[in-house]
Write an enzyme that holds these catalytic residues in place. Structure first.
Site, PDB file in Angstrom:
ATOM      1  CB  ALA A  83      95.608 -46.766  15.273  1.00 35.28           C
ATOM      2  CB  SER A  86      98.360 -54.370  10.815  1.00 37.80           C
ATOM      3  OG  SER A  86      97.206 -55.083  10.376  1.00 37.80           O
ATOM      4  CB  THR A 125     106.253 -54.964  13.998  1.00 37.85           C
ATOM      5  OG1 THR A 125     106.602 -56.207  13.395  1.00 37.85           O
ATOM      6  CG2 THR A 125     106.707 -53.853  13.046  1.00 37.85           C
ATOM      7  CG  ASP A 126     109.173 -59.476  14.838  1.00 43.07           C
ATOM      8  OD1 ASP A 126     108.392 -59.017  13.971  1.00 43.07           O
ATOM      9  OD2 ASP A 126     109.197 -60.682  15.153  1.00 43.07           O
ATOM     10  CD  GLU A 127     106.699 -57.780   9.539  1.00 44.08           C
ATOM     11  OE1 GLU A 127     106.749 -57.029   8.549  1.00 44.08           O
ATOM     12  OE2 GLU A 127     105.799 -58.618   9.729  1.00 44.08           O
ATOM     13  CE1 TYR A 152     102.617 -52.988   9.813  1.00 44.97           C
ATOM     14  CE2 TYR A 152     104.229 -54.765   9.707  1.00 44.97           C
ATOM     15  CZ  TYR A 152     103.346 -53.997  10.436  1.00 44.97           C
ATOM     16  OH  TYR A 152     103.192 -54.225  11.785  1.00 44.97           O
ATOM     17  CB  SER A 154     109.897 -49.098   5.274  1.00 41.72           C
ATOM     18  OG  SER A 154     108.774 -48.883   4.466  1.00 41.72           O
ATOM     19  CE  LYS A 156     103.991 -50.518  13.685  1.00 40.67           C
ATOM     20  NZ  LYS A 156     102.834 -49.938  14.442  1.00 40.67           N
ATOM     21  CG  ASN A 251     105.162 -69.402   7.194  1.00 43.27           C
ATOM     22  OD1 ASN A 251     105.123 -69.005   8.363  1.00 43.27           O
ATOM     23  ND2 ASN A 251     105.506 -68.609   6.178  1.00 43.27           N
TER      24      ASN A 251
END
Ligand code: NAD
Ligand code: DAU
Length: 336
Positions: A83, A86, A125-127, A152, A154, A156, A251
């Protein structure tokens, strides 16, 4: 080896969580799933349609609700925590729900895990590692320093740090996985691939941020599910594993592939305003997961996975039509 019998999957009505629930139900008849999900704009019970009643219970609730967790957690042997808020663009427009759900929500779950002594797997996440230059030969590994860029990512990253601190201080039995960009069925139409597919299906030109040279490392969500199960059952306690399938693409190439597969000219899209702080490139080195736990992805042909995803959206318009207009309205306000 840990054999989970009775797991809680938070966020199990969202994109990746629901794919994981289907995967567990299909592959592990010995495991019962309790989904805990708030059903925010991103949650949808239709994602769980067709799962037999004796395999899954659904509880609508908030991971920030400590009383609810006290009722729910005892009797389960693990939590798999998906959860989250995202979506990067939403976090830029309104960061507060990200801090609440991603940071405070994870804190609440860790406190429940501490109280009831159960196994915990944290989905990240890889972020959290920030971004790489386009021409950098490096990829992220488990020892790359944390350097998140967006509200987002930061939040995570904050949640990962809570897991590590609770594990070391209180001896919790946890693992963390950081995965790259997922694609597949049930992904919300706000995200890049479904947004462009459903734009084309509704006669709207796809929208590319900036020049479209940013690189994402795509993995099919089923491969993410098998990796999470592998780590949950055989991962070393206290460890972090990166999940990725060598799927780096920029992209504009992904968008041109979508256009071609959908019978459109490859230049039939609009360039729109870039995302503020837009991460340039993500790339995962999943050597640890592959060599230590023997995990391998199955969907290694991106084009065929993308084609199947396009077919899924084309065949399930009732699933996405309800949310499409409101999503595009939000983007319009942001000039995107
Ligand atoms: P999603 O937005 O599709 O789903 C999120 C789910 O969480 C929804 O069902 C929503 O109702 C639920 N939820 C939100 N706030 C809640 C709360 N306070 N209490 C209970 N439930 C709540 O997200 P997703 O793309 O499926 O991502 C799932 C997880 O995987 C997230 O933790 C995300 O950070 C992580 N992740 C995503 C990707 C990706 O490519 N999408 C890649 C790596 C990691
Ligand atoms: O890397 C993992 C992350 O991948 C997850 O942690 C996030 O939860 C998930 O949303 C995803 O984040 P991204 O920001 O990479 O995904 P998104 O689908 O929003 O965008 C993918 C790329 O496409 C990104 O470079 C921005 C661009 N984009 C996005 C949209 C919505 C466009 O060019 N046009 C668009 O309309």
């Amino acid at each position: 080896v840990f054999t989970p019998r009775n797991i809680i999957v938070t966020g199990g009505a969202g994109f990746i969580g629901s794919n994981f629930v289907h995967w567990v139900v299909d592959h592990h008849p010995e495991t019962h799933v309790t989904v805990l999900d708030k059903l925010t704009y991103a949650g949808n019970l239709e994602n769980l349609a067709g799962i037999p009643d004796d395999r899954m219970d659904f509880v609508r609730g908030d991971i920030c609700d400590a009383e609810l967790l006290d009722k729910l957690v005892p009797g389960h042997d693990a939590i798999v925590h998906y959860a989250a808020e995202s979506h990067n663009d939403n976090s830029i427009a309104d960061p507060e729900p990200f801090v609440r759900t991603n940071v405070v929500g994870t804190f609440r779950l860790l406190e429940a895990v501490r109280k009831y002594g159960i196994r915990y797997h944290h989905i990240s996440t890889d972020e959290v590692y920030g971004d790489l230059a386009l021409d950098d030969p490096a990829k992220f590994t488990e020892s790359t320093p944390y350097h998140p860029s967006s509200p987002y990512s930061s939040t995570k990253a904050s949640s990962d740090l809570l897991v590590r601190a609770w594990t070391r201080t209180y001896g919790l039995r946890t693992t963390i996985s950081n995965c790259s960009n997922n694609y597949g069925p049930y992904q919300h139409v706000e995200k890049f691939i479904p947004r462009q597919i459903t734009n084309i299906l509704t006669g709207v030109r796809p929208k590319l941020y900036g020049a479209g040279l940013n690189v994402r490392d795509w993995i099919h969500t089923e491969d993410h599910s098998s990796a999470v199960w592998t780590i949950l059952t055989r991962g070393r306690i206290g460890e972090t594993y990166l999940i990725g399938a060598n799927g780096e693409k920029n992209n504009i190439d992904v968008l041109r592939m979508i256009l071609r597969l959908m019978g459109q000219p490859e230049d039939a899209f609009d360039h729109v305003k870039d995302r503020p702080g837009h991460d340039r490139r993500y790339a995962i080195d999943a050597t640890k997961l592959r060599t230590e736990l023997g995990w391998e992805p199955r969907h290694t042909d991106f084009e065929s996975g993308l084609k199947a995803t396009i077919d899924w959206y084309a065949n399930n318009p009732q699933w996405w039509e309800k949310t499409k207009a409101a999503t595009e309205e939000r983007y319009k306000r942001q000039g995107q």
